[in-house]
Structure formats: structure tokens, C-alpha cells
Design an enzyme around this catalytic site. Structure first.
Site, short mmCIF file in Angstrom:
data_model
loop_
_atom_site.label_atom_id
_atom_site.label_comp_id
_atom_site.label_asym_id
_atom_site.label_seq_id
_atom_site.Cartn_x
_atom_site.Cartn_y
_atom_site.Cartn_z
N ASP A 9 -7.73 31.81 -6.60
CA ASP A 9 -7.16 32.48 -7.42
C ASP A 9 -6.08 31.81 -9.03
OD1 ASP A 9 -7.56 34.53 -5.63
OD2 ASP A 9 -6.48 35.59 -5.40
N LYS A 122 -13.26 38.73 -5.28
CA LYS A 122 -12.69 39.53 -3.22
C LYS A 122 -11.98 40.39 -4.82
CE LYS A 122 -9.15 36.02 -3.10
NZ LYS A 122 -7.44 36.81 -3.65
N CYS A 176 -2.18 35.62 -0.57
CA CYS A 176 -3.38 35.47 -0.79
C CYS A 176 -4.36 33.92 -0.19
CB CYS A 176 -4.08 35.30 -2.34
SG CYS A 176 -4.33 36.57 -2.76
#
Length: 236
Positions: A9, A122, A176
């Protein structure tokens, strides 16, 4: 040993100065991550991206007041898997971020994307949170079996590449990154959290101490980019 690198990310919305959910120090991770991406020992390099619809359940703006304060309010999520709707989890609410079709969803240009072999989207199912690149918060690998949460079965991909060890970097370390490396271990890989190549949403020592405790309990090794675990990698 066949190691893989997962870059989690590193997107505009998670990075200062303009990200809607900016993690302090995230953009400054780029040189360290790029050095890892350039390491020829990794047999595959994966980058994940949050890729949310605008009506995602984790966005505070999608809930009525007074319980819609980013970072403070919580809602109950229902497991989207068939016959498991009675299973629920408490979900922290966030500012809207990484909405597909917006600039915030893009990888920051400081990351050397030419070294990335695979991108994984995602969080595409509006009704469930997905921190991990492997599964949603209930452990469903693809949230109901469709392409609504993640666009790739990452476990199968890594297994097909005969990966044995997974090194994880990026943001956010307490969400995450943490959940991705924990789920890598659960999927049967050896998992490594690269401490100096991650940043947490909460930069305080208490947050890192709790995150570290969870990682160790899950069997994750906490390493550094300049440590022996990476220096002695052998790819084949």
C-alpha cells in the site's frame, strides 16, 4: 530458500503531504524499499494496493452522525461468507481513502515500479474490511468467492512460484503490513516484518510495542533491511 518481497500500500492516500489517511514518514520509506526491490535474491516482488469503492463500509463518511468520526468510531461488520453471517467484528472507521478512479489510489512515484512483478488490488468488497493481501478480516481468501475483495489468490500465486519465505514492507505497520505478514505465516510461509521499511498509523512507542507483541506471537520474525536475514538471502 525462495524469498518473495511484498510492498504493501505505498499509495498517495497513505503518504504525506496530501494523503487523506497519511502515515507519518511513509513517503520517506521509498529509498529503503527501492533497495530491497533491487535485491536480485527475491524471486518475485509483489505490490498491493487498497482499491476501494466509494461506498466502502470502513469510510466514516458513509455512516450517520454521531458515530461517524474517523479514527474514533466503530461499526460492526458481518462475515460475507455463506452461512457465516452470524459472525461479526468491530471495525474502526477511517477517512475515505484509495477510492478507485481517484489520484489517491496510485502508487507514489518514488517507488521503483519497474521492479514490481505483480500488483494485487484489495478491499474491493464494499461490505467488508481487508487489511491483509491474503484474505479479509474474517479470513475469507476472496470474500464470497468473487472478485469483490481481492483480484488474485496470492497464496496460490506464491505457492506456484515455489516461494518459501515472505518479507513484507510498507504501510501501515500496525494494520495492513502486520496482517499481511501474519497471514503469510498462516498460509505456510516463513514471514518477516522489515521494521525499518514500515511505518505505523500511530507513531507512538505503545503502538509499536503492541504490534511487535502480536507479530512475535504469530511466529513472524522482525528484521531490518540491513540485517543478516536479508544480507544472506539466496534466491534460485
Amino acid at each position: 530458500m525462495r524469498p518473495a518481497l511484498i510492498v504493501v500500500d505505498m499509495q498517495e492516500d497513505f503518504c504525506p503531504p496530501n494523503g487523506s489517511l497519511a502515515v507519518q514518514g511513509a513517503r520517506a520509506l521509498a529509498p529503503t524499499i527501492n533497495k530491497l526491490l533491487a535485491n536480485p535474491s527475491f524471486v518475485v516482488r509483489v505490490a498491493t494496493r487498497d482499491y476501494h469503492p466509494s461506498d466502502h463500509i470502513s469510510f466514516a463518511s458513509n455512516h450517520p452522525p454521531p458515530n461517524n468520526r474517523p479514527f474514533e468510531s466503530y461499526v460492526e461488520l458481518m462475515n460475507p461468507a455463506p452461512n457465516k453471517q452470524n459472525e461479526t467484528k468491530s471495525q474502526r472507521l477511517w477517512p475515505a481513502h484509495c477510492v478507485h478512479g481517484t489520484p489517491g489510489v496510485e502508487m507514489i512515484p518514488e517507488i521503483d515500479s519497474s521492479k514490481i512483478d505483480l500488483y494485487v488490488k484489495k478491499g474491493m468488497n464494499s461490505q467488508v474490511e481487508m487489511y491483509s493481501a491474503f484474505c479479509d478480516v474474517f479470513g475469507n481468501p476472496d470474500s464470497t468467492g468473487g472478485e469483490e475483495s481481492v483480484d488474485l489468490d496470492l497464496r496460490s500465486f506464491l505457492t506456484d512460484k515455489k516461494v518459501t519465505d515472505v518479507f513484507v514492507v510498507g504501510v501501515a505497520g500496525d494494520y495492513c503490513v502486520k496482517q499481511t505478514v501474519i497471514d503469510a505465516v498462516r498460509a505456510g510461509f516463513k514471514g518477516y516484518f522489515v521494521e525499518d521499511a514500515t511505518r505505523c498509523t500511530d507513531p507512538g512507542e505503545a503502538c509499536w510495542a503492541e504490534t511487535k507483541k502480536e507479530l512475535i506471537a504469530a511466529g513472524v520474525s522482525i528484521v531490518r533491511s540491513d540485517g543478516p536475514e536479508i544480507a544472506t538471502l539466496v534466491g534460485s
